[in-house]
Write an enzyme that holds these catalytic residues in place. Structure first.
Site, PDB file in Angstrom:
ATOM      1  N   GLU A  52       0.845  -1.198   0.000  1.00  0.00           N
ATOM      2  CA  GLU A  52       0.000   0.000   0.000  1.00  0.00           C
ATOM      3  C   GLU A  52       0.884   1.252   0.000  1.00  0.00           C
ATOM      4  OE1 GLU A  52      -2.311  -0.787   3.493  1.00  0.00           O
ATOM      5  OE2 GLU A  52      -2.943  -2.727   2.682  1.00  0.00           O
ATOM      6  N   GLU A  83      -4.465  -6.970   3.010  1.00  0.00           N
ATOM      7  CA  GLU A  83      -3.212  -7.618   3.386  1.00  0.00           C
ATOM      8  C   GLU A  83      -3.237  -9.095   3.019  1.00  0.00           C
ATOM      9  OE1 GLU A  83      -4.952  -5.523   5.278  1.00  0.00           O
ATOM     10  OE2 GLU A  83      -3.587  -3.820   5.374  1.00  0.00           O
ATOM     11  N   ASP A 108       0.644  -3.877  12.783  1.00  0.00           N
ATOM     12  CA  ASP A 108      -0.699  -3.986  13.370  1.00  0.00           C
ATOM     13  C   ASP A 108      -1.741  -4.422  12.332  1.00  0.00           C
ATOM     14  OD1 ASP A 108      -0.100  -1.947  15.957  1.00  0.00           O
ATOM     15  OD2 ASP A 108       0.973  -1.509  14.106  1.00  0.00           O
ATOM     16  N   PRO A 112      -4.881  -9.726   8.872  1.00  0.00           N
ATOM     17  CA  PRO A 112      -5.677 -10.302   7.774  1.00  0.00           C
ATOM     18  C   PRO A 112      -4.844 -11.206   6.860  1.00  0.00           C
ATOM     19  CG  PRO A 112      -6.074  -7.940   7.968  1.00  0.00           C
ATOM     20  CD  PRO A 112      -4.905  -8.264   8.864  1.00  0.00           C
ATOM     21  N   HIS A 152      -0.944   1.292  15.631  1.00  0.00           N
ATOM     22  CA  HIS A 152       0.300   1.617  14.921  1.00  0.00           C
ATOM     23  C   HIS A 152       1.509   1.405  15.815  1.00  0.00           C
ATOM     24  CE1 HIS A 152      -2.895   3.939  12.931  1.00  0.00           C
ATOM     25  NE2 HIS A 152      -2.201   3.817  11.831  1.00  0.00           N
TER      26      HIS A 152
END
Lengths: 361, 427
Positions: A52, A83, A108, A112, A152
């Site tokens: 990303e 992800e 974090d 997924p 995060h």
């Protein structure tokens, strides 16, 4: 790999020594990671970078800046926000014969992708008896200390060290970050490469209320511009000592170094660098020498990697131990936002543990 | 509990899907809409997916009720090709029969038949190039059979015996055959979907000419991986054919639990802007034609195609379940789209290219072929009769090189074996 400079050649060398072997320059950890990707993409046309915001923009931490312009959009590209898809696609690309380096924007957000990492990437070589492999390196910024809140800041390395078939690597300096990342990309097994984002810009000593340092004054901020490897599975003694052994990795290496200096304790600090496979020999030799062992990580305590380290040291060095093993970790809570420094295993928590383990020395 | 101040509002109710027929029910499939063969239009392979969204809701069918091939999707295959497809489908059925029985005889732990779904994998394999990469689910053994892969090799895997190329590491039928363009099967559902897309993206990025194809069941379209894969496929126009085998049942859960009451599975393509086809999965010619069309799209950079194969799982999910416990025993025979092998056979007979005697003779020949392969495979052993792989191979392949902690555990295991005195095979 004739031009390969192995880590052993330069371990504990000064910046001047490295410069004598080839061109070096000052880099922070982001620049070192960027340089590793650049070097490997130039060396191997099968290396591709995806994730990303990694393409045109160059990544939210700038780790992939300039790579798309240099290597083109078919080798460095942005991905949809899935992800699971990023890792699944990387596994398929690996099966084709590429050597993908996907980025998960924050550790974090890696959950997924867990099924693709655990059930696919980590198991493919075994289940196909070597017909298919997953030579992928998953880069992901991890750890706290940047007021990132619970989404995060996490340190999920213990989830991956529990999985058979995947390697877990965590650098603590720009020099190691580049050399380890190159070694990870060249590795034919899947590697989780967690980047401690708190030390992207400098070796954070744990004192959040003091002026921050940057890598320009640290010897490990001097980084070769070309290709070199820091082999996986090898720890590094960052401070030799006789009084106790401290096992740490990532940000905590620097926090421990500062605490030890302040306390005036002759600690031997070992930067594990690779958690799996672990450099057990370096750990054993040190604990047998010092008779004391303290384990420090930022991740939550229960079932953290510190528990495994503690068990290994107990099993192998029990008769050399002169005090109970100390574990210094984050608390078993989600990573808080406003109370970040109360959660963080900083100088106070480490200092108290140090007093306790040295009490009868 | 209801708040009295909201008493004038209608009570909500939860809809939980229920299949039409349960054990003991008389089966009547009149609710299943079957459009006439030949009625679906065949768009140009360069057409935009938004111009033929209706193909995601109707059904591409070629073989009609009189066993003729009709309409624009007729792939116009030679009689020789039709006979090859028929032979592979019949071989798959014979193989399944024999291996199912081997499991019942205690020769292995697990088996899964593809009965009634033979066209889905066999006809697709014939429409693909041998070099194209297949990412199968667990019921596409027809791909290997259609690629003339060794039956003995497949059986060795099923028996986890000395000849097993996977060294007894995988559950029976979770084949891997890289040489045959057959990716290692995972038991985790639909994980292969994004992988197939990734493989296709890599092929495109490298300027290769090979495409990939992937299969999952209708039930597992609910997995997140499915939707991740479709997103990646449409974003990068990946040269991939994504197949959904809608065989109506996911173990005991009917297709309604994957959303079939609301729309078709091919319609999943529409939201992604992907070409979507709904195909009569028991019509080998329709499966072939759809695959060929999708392959041409992929090869000419027109992007991915999602194909729903509307079929019926004529037997249990695996050797581990009894379908009479959850569905009506009348379903398989009442299925309105018939049996794929019978339909292709009848078509060849209608063409004057085949007859019942030759078919019966072929079935006998194939049964013998499978029996001979089984005899050969069993020379390498069957599951549970001794350990067929050297014990220390248990640790091979976790990593390329074995780290110290695995070497230690391996030594521990070997010591346990020595202490046990069991006469297991050694390397």
């Amino acid at each position: 790999m004739s031009e390969a400079m192995t880590d052993n050649d330069v371990q504990n060398d000064t910046a001047a020594d490295i410069a004598a072997d080839g061109d070096t320059t000052r880099m922070n950890m982001i620049q070192a990671i960027n340089s590793a990707l650049d070097v490997m993409m130039a060396r191997d046309p099968d290396v591709i970078v995806m994730g990303e915001d990694v393409g045109y923009f160059g990544g939210v931490f700038r780790a992939t800046a300039g790579l798309q312009a240099k290597f083109g959009k078919t080798r460095v590209f942005d991905t949809p926000i899935t992800e699971c898809g990023i890792i699944g696609v990387a596994v398929g690309m690996g099966a084709y014969g590429l050597r993908p380096v996907p980025e998960i924007q924050f550790a974090d957000y890696i959950y997924p992708a867990l099924d693709q990492l655990v059930s696919e990437a980590a198991r493919l070589r075994y289940r196909s008896a070597g017909e298919f492999t997953s030579p992928i390196t998953v880069r992901s910024p991890f750890g706290g200390g940047i007021f990132g809140g619970q989404t995060h800041s996490q340190s999920p390395e213990g989830i991956f060290t529990h999985v058979s078939g995947v390697k877990t690597v965590i650098p603590s300096t720009p020099y190691d970050a580049k050399g380890l990342l190159i070694a990870a990309i060249e590795d034919n097994d899947p590697v989780i490469f967690f980047e401690p984002k708190r030390i992207y810009n400098g070796p954070f000593d744990g004192y959040w209320d003091r002026p921050s340092q940057n890598w320009s004054k640290h010897p490990a901020g001097e980084v070769p511009t070309g290709y070199y490897r820091v082999d996986l599975g090898k720890a590094k003694v960052v401070r030799p000592g006789e009084a106790l052994t401290i096992l740490a990795y990532g940000t905590m290496v620097h926090v421990c170094t500062a605490v030890v200096a302040e306390a005036g304790v002759d600690a031997e600090i070992i930067d594990l660098r690779t958690l799996v496979p672990l450099d057990i020999e370096t750990i054993e030799a040190s604990v047998r020498k010092t008779g004391r062992c303290m384990i420090v990580h930022e991740a939550t305590r229960t079932s953290g990697f510190g528990a495994e380290l503690s068990a290994l040291v107990q099993e192998r060095c029990f008769y050399h131990l002169e005090a109970p093993i100390e574990r210094v970790t984050g608390f078993d809570t989600p990573y808080p936002h406003s109370l970040e420094w109360a959660y963080f295993p900083g100088p106070v928590r480490i200092g108290e543990a140090l007093k306790k383990i040295m009490k009868d020395a | 509990m209801a708040d009295p101040t909201r008493a004038n509002l209608p009570r909500l109710s939860l809809h939980v899907p229920e299949p039409k027929f349960r054990p003991g029910d008389a089966v009547d499939f009149v609710g299943v809409e079957v459009p006439p063969a030949g009625s679906a239009p065949r768009p140009d392979t360069a057409a935009s997916p938004r111009d033929f969204t209706e193909l995601a809701y109707t059904m591409v069918r070629v073989l009609d009720e009189d066993n003729r091939a009709v309409g624009p999707w007729d792939p116009r295959l030679s009689a020789d090709t039709l006979r090859r497809i028929l032979r592979h489908m019949a071989l798959l059925r014979a193989f399944d029969e024999r291996m199912f029985r081997a499991q019942r005889q205690g020769k292995t732990s697990f088996y899964m038949k593809a009965t009634g779904e033979e066209a889905v994998s066999v006809a697709a394999a014939h429409a693909l190039d041998y070099e194209d990469m297949c990412f199968p689910s667990y019921r596409q053994q027809g791909l290997l059979i259609a690629r003339d892969w060794s039956l003995v090799d497949m059986m060795n895997q099923i028996y986890s015996n000395k000849g097993d190329r996977l060294q007894g590491k995988q559950l029976p039928i979770m084949y891997s055959a890289k040489e045959a363009g057959f990716f290692s099967i995972s038991g985790n559902l639909t994980t292969q979907y994004p992988q197939a897309v990734g493989w296709a993206m890599a092929s495109a990025a490298k300027g290769d000419t090979r495409i990939s194809a992937v299969w999952c069941g209708e039930g597992s379209t609910a997995e997140g991986d499915f939707h991740s894969a479709l997103t990646f496929a449409t974003v990068y126009r990946a040269p991939v054919i994504m197949n959904i085998v809608n065989n109506q049942w996911a173990i005991s859960s009917f297709s309604g639990f994957a959303g079939a009451e609301a729309t078709t599975f091919a319609a999943r393509a529409v939201g992604y802007g992907i070409a979507g086809l709904r195909v009569d999965g028991n019509d080998a010619l329709a499966v072939y034609a759809a695959t060929q069309w999708a392959a041409e799209r992929a090869r000419t950079n027109q992007g991915p195609t999602l194909i729903e194969h509307f079929t019926y799982r004529a037997e249990g999910h695996s050797t581990s379940d009894d379908p009479t416990q959850y569905r009506s025993a009348g379903e398989p025979t009442a299925w309105p789209l018939g049996d794929p092998i019978r339909r292709l056979k009848d078509h060849l007979i209608a063409l004057g290219e085949w007859d019942e005697e030759r078919h019966a003779a072929q079935d006998r020949e194939l049964a013998e072929q499978v029996k001979a392969a089984q005899k050969e495979a069993e020379k390498n052993g069957i599951l549970g009769h001794g350990l067929h792989q050297p014990l220390d191979t248990l640790f091979d392949g976790v990593f390329e090189e074995m780290p110290w902690h695995l070497r230690e555990q391996q030594a521990q295991m070997m010591a346990e074996e020595a202490a046990s005195g069991r006469p297991w095979d050694r390397k």
